[in-house]
Enzyme design. Structure first.
Site, PDB file in Angstrom:
ATOM      1  CG  ASP A  53      -2.026  -0.973   1.181  1.00  0.00           C
ATOM      2  OD1 ASP A  53      -2.034  -1.818   0.268  1.00  0.00           O
ATOM      3  OD2 ASP A  53      -2.895  -0.918   2.075  1.00  0.00           O
ATOM      4  CG  ASP A  54       0.071   3.779   2.258  1.00  0.00           C
ATOM      5  OD1 ASP A  54      -1.079   3.546   1.871  1.00  0.00           O
ATOM      6  OD2 ASP A  54       0.393   3.818   3.465  1.00  0.00           O
ATOM      7  CG  HIS A 104      -4.516   2.738  -0.688  1.00  0.00           C
ATOM      8  ND1 HIS A 104      -5.439   2.095   0.104  1.00  0.00           N
ATOM      9  CD2 HIS A 104      -3.530   3.133   0.160  1.00  0.00           C
ATOM     10  CE1 HIS A 104      -5.015   2.098   1.368  1.00  0.00           C
ATOM     11  NE2 HIS A 104      -3.863   2.734   1.436  1.00  0.00           N
ATOM     12  CG  HIS A 108      -3.689   7.088   3.078  1.00  0.00           C
ATOM     13  ND1 HIS A 108      -3.882   6.891   4.432  1.00  0.00           N
ATOM     14  CD2 HIS A 108      -3.344   5.880   2.599  1.00  0.00           C
ATOM     15  CE1 HIS A 108      -3.640   5.627   4.732  1.00  0.00           C
ATOM     16  NE2 HIS A 108      -3.323   4.984   3.642  1.00  0.00           N
ATOM     17  CG  HIS A 196       2.207  -0.038   4.316  1.00  0.00           C
ATOM     18  ND1 HIS A 196       1.900  -0.981   5.261  1.00  0.00           N
ATOM     19  CD2 HIS A 196       1.090   0.729   4.174  1.00  0.00           C
ATOM     20  CE1 HIS A 196       0.659  -0.780   5.689  1.00  0.00           C
ATOM     21  NE2 HIS A 196       0.144   0.244   5.050  1.00  0.00           N
TER      22      HIS A 196
HETATM   23 ZN   LIG Z   1      -2.706   3.061   3.142  1.00  0.00          ZN
END
Ligand SMILES: [Zn+2]
Length: 233
Positions: A53-54, A104, A108, A196
């Site tokens: 993620d991210d 995603h 955020h 991540h």
């Molecule tokens: Zn995230």
């Protein structure tokens, strides 16, 4: 006399067990076209679903792509639109590696704090950017996993499926390489593992993958794209 009676009982028991065993043996002798027991027990075909993620997350993304390639692993990268916009080359590098993208959001937010219009914007803007790279993006992961009925409706309206996780390495908290390795080594087929590549120092994540992936592969496990995120065949 007691011995005799015992042996009669034993003989009856053996006969009964042979009768019970017979159908099982017959099944074992089924034609070779029958599915192997391992495949029947594992609808996931040995696959663990690694997710990141991210990102894109700079050089950490490069390092993770390298470890994945060395272990013949495919993964799903849940990108942030704003990061993807800043780093188009790494979006392409992820796709070139045979991996799949997930949405995603743009930057955020906790989706449950947004209006429906804001939700649609977070999802739609990111979706457009990722698709401009030629990616087929079929899944969405809400930041923090936070969702409610309205978030779910926004995801569905965008033609996406919500993809959460069931194994959290907590790598964002930098708990130490060993802690991340331990979660990874506990994964079994069908597990969706949260990691991540973006959002901070991910050197522990990289090192843990270098240690754990070969050990998981040695158990016969593979690393694939989640069914919800997989491109249409
Ligand atoms: Zn995230």
């Amino acid at each position: 006399m007691n011995l005799l009676r015992l042996s009669v009982v034993a003989a009856a028991a053996i006969a009964a067990s042979l009768l019970l065993a017979a159908p099982a043996n017959a099944q074992d002798a089924a034609p070779a076209s029958a599915p192997a027991p391992a495949a029947a027990d594992d609808p996931w075909n040995g696959q663990i679903f690694l997710t990141f993620d991210d990102g894109p997350g700079g050089a950490y993304t490069d390092d993770i792509l390298e470890v994945l390639e060395a272990n013949n692993a495919k993964a799903t990268f849940f990108l942030l639109g704003q990061n993807a916009q800043r780093d188009p080359a790494r979006v392409d590098a992820i796709l070139d590696g045979g991996h799949t993208l997930g949405n995603h959001t743009w930057d955020h937010p906790d989706m449950t704090t947004l209006t429906r219009a804001q939700m649609d914007s977070q999802i739609g803007r990111t979706q457009n950017l990722l698709e401009s790279h030629g990616a087929e993006v079929n899944c969405f992961r809400p930041p923090y996993g936070a969702h409610n009925t309205t978030v779910n409706q926004a995801i569905t309206a965008a033609g996406l499926q919500r993809q959460l996780w069931n194994e959290d390495t907590r790598d964002w908290d930098r708990p130490g390489v060993d802690a991340i390795v331990n979660v990874l080594l506990g994964a079994t087929p069908g597990d969706v593992v949260l990691m991540h590549d973006g959002g901070g120092d991910r050197s522990q994540t990289v090192e843990a993958l270098e240690i754990a992936l070969p050990q998981l592969a040695a158990k016969g496990y593979k690393f694939g794209i989640t069914p919800k995120c997989s491109p249409t065949p």
